[in-house]
Design an enzyme around this catalytic site. Sequence first.
Site, short mmCIF file in Angstrom:
data_model
loop_
_atom_site.label_atom_id
_atom_site.label_comp_id
_atom_site.label_asym_id
_atom_site.label_seq_id
_atom_site.Cartn_x
_atom_site.Cartn_y
_atom_site.Cartn_z
N ARG A 104 0.88 -1.18 0.00
CA ARG A 104 0.00 0.00 0.00
C ARG A 104 0.91 1.22 0.00
NH1 ARG A 104 -5.33 1.33 3.50
NH2 ARG A 104 -6.10 -0.06 1.88
N HIS A 131 -7.32 0.66 -6.43
CA HIS A 131 -7.53 -0.21 -5.25
C HIS A 131 -8.18 -1.51 -5.74
CE1 HIS A 131 -7.83 -1.43 -1.23
NE2 HIS A 131 -8.69 -0.57 -0.74
N GLN A 134 -10.12 -4.08 -3.47
CA GLN A 134 -11.42 -3.61 -2.99
C GLN A 134 -12.53 -3.98 -3.98
OE1 GLN A 134 -12.02 -1.85 0.03
NE2 GLN A 134 -14.05 -2.57 -0.55
N ASP A 220 -17.36 6.94 -1.56
CA ASP A 220 -16.13 6.81 -0.77
C ASP A 220 -15.88 8.15 -0.10
OD1 ASP A 220 -13.66 5.94 0.21
OD2 ASP A 220 -12.65 5.96 -1.74
N CYS A 260 -16.33 1.34 0.64
CA CYS A 260 -15.15 0.52 0.97
C CYS A 260 -14.75 0.64 2.43
CB CYS A 260 -13.99 0.88 0.04
SG CYS A 260 -13.41 2.58 0.22
N ARG A 288 -13.27 -9.03 1.74
CA ARG A 288 -11.85 -8.78 1.46
C ARG A 288 -11.04 -10.02 1.82
NH1 ARG A 288 -10.00 -3.52 1.50
NH2 ARG A 288 -8.08 -4.51 0.78
N1 NVA Z 1 -10.09 6.43 -1.40
C1 NVA Z 1 -9.70 6.05 -0.05
C2 NVA Z 1 -9.89 4.59 0.15
C3 NVA Z 1 -9.54 4.09 1.53
C4 NVA Z 1 -9.70 2.62 1.67
C5 NVA Z 1 -8.26 6.46 0.19
O1 NVA Z 1 -7.43 6.28 -0.70
O2 NVA Z 1 -7.97 6.98 1.27
N1 CP Z 2 -11.22 -0.39 2.44
C1 CP Z 2 -9.95 -0.44 2.87
O1 CP Z 2 -9.00 -0.67 2.11
O2 CP Z 2 -9.82 -0.24 4.21
P1 CP Z 2 -8.46 -0.01 5.00
O3 CP Z 2 -7.94 1.34 4.61
O4 CP Z 2 -8.86 -0.06 6.45
O5 CP Z 2 -7.48 -1.07 4.64
#
Ligand code: NVA
Ligand code: CP
Length: 307
Positions: A104, A131, A134, A220, A260, A288
């Site tokens: 990540r 992502h 997801q 989101d 998500c 997930r």
């Molecule tokens: N769009 C959000 C998703 C978090 C799971 C982010 O990137 O923070």
């Molecule tokens: N939806 C998701 O990826 O959650 P986290 O940021 O908690 O991993």
Amino acid sequence: MKPKHFLQFKDLEHSEFEYLFQRSKLLKARHAKRELYQPLRGRTLAMLFEKNSTRTRVSFEAGMNQLGGYALYLNSRDTQLGRGEPIEDVAEVISRMVDIVMIRTFEQEIIERFASHSRVPVINGLTDEYHPCQILADIFTYIEHRGSIKGKTVAWIGDSNNVCNTWMQAAKILDFNLHVSTPPGYEVEPERGESFESMHLECFADPHDAAKDADLLTTDVWTSMGYEDEADERNQDFADFRVDREMMKLAKKDALFMHCLPVHRGQEVEAEVIDGPQSVVWDEAENRLHTQKALMEYLLLGRINNS
Ligand code: NVA
Ligand code: CP
């Protein structure tokens, strides 16, 4: 031989997704019965986090453990990455020690560079642009509740962010229609949207038009990780893009709601919607685990007879 990666949704083909959805269903059923299934005994997953996480970390760590392997948590603070070690060197080293890697991070380019120097499969656990894990879980969740997503309409309300970009790739591969509605200034980047036919992507200025007759409404956070400096401005700009009960009423009667997570109730979605009867967010989060187990098994062992 080059390892198979999952860096973007489009890295896999339609038939591979069909397989993964079947396999996720089987692994989920096995898990519910507490059947021990450990095809990844002796294998190690390295998880490299440069951003926060709850679901991604826990689902990968628990999933690898359930499959008999070991999951190693790393972050840029404690590793030499935080002191500027080149990502290519980190990839060369880590991929000689572990069997699979989940990352990540910020720019997609970072994970692409890592993968090009990795001897083992690399999975995108979220970047600024995508992502894919997801959406794998989201579509599996849709199928569980409503059957095939082919020909259905998914309405995305809010920011054209990493999750939205991934829905776009999925619409093309799995042949459904994606409605996207963003505030002015936050539209889908032209280079991302231009290769789409209108049957797979339609953009709407008014979120109510996007929601009309949809089979699934999803949204989101207004401010994704890494964009915190823009939060105040975004809170103003997105104020008319909250998914509320009125918007849900415009969708089909049996429409589902997904997010998500993590969520800000009262911002991108009304509490009554995310905590209401059409919301499947807890199944979505749980899935997930099952879909990523299927993914790791597939990337490491290939197709397994579904028995
Ligand atoms: N769009 C959000 C998703 C978090 C799971 C982010 O990137 O923070
Ligand atoms: N939806 C998701 O990826 O959650 P986290 O940021 O908690 O991993």
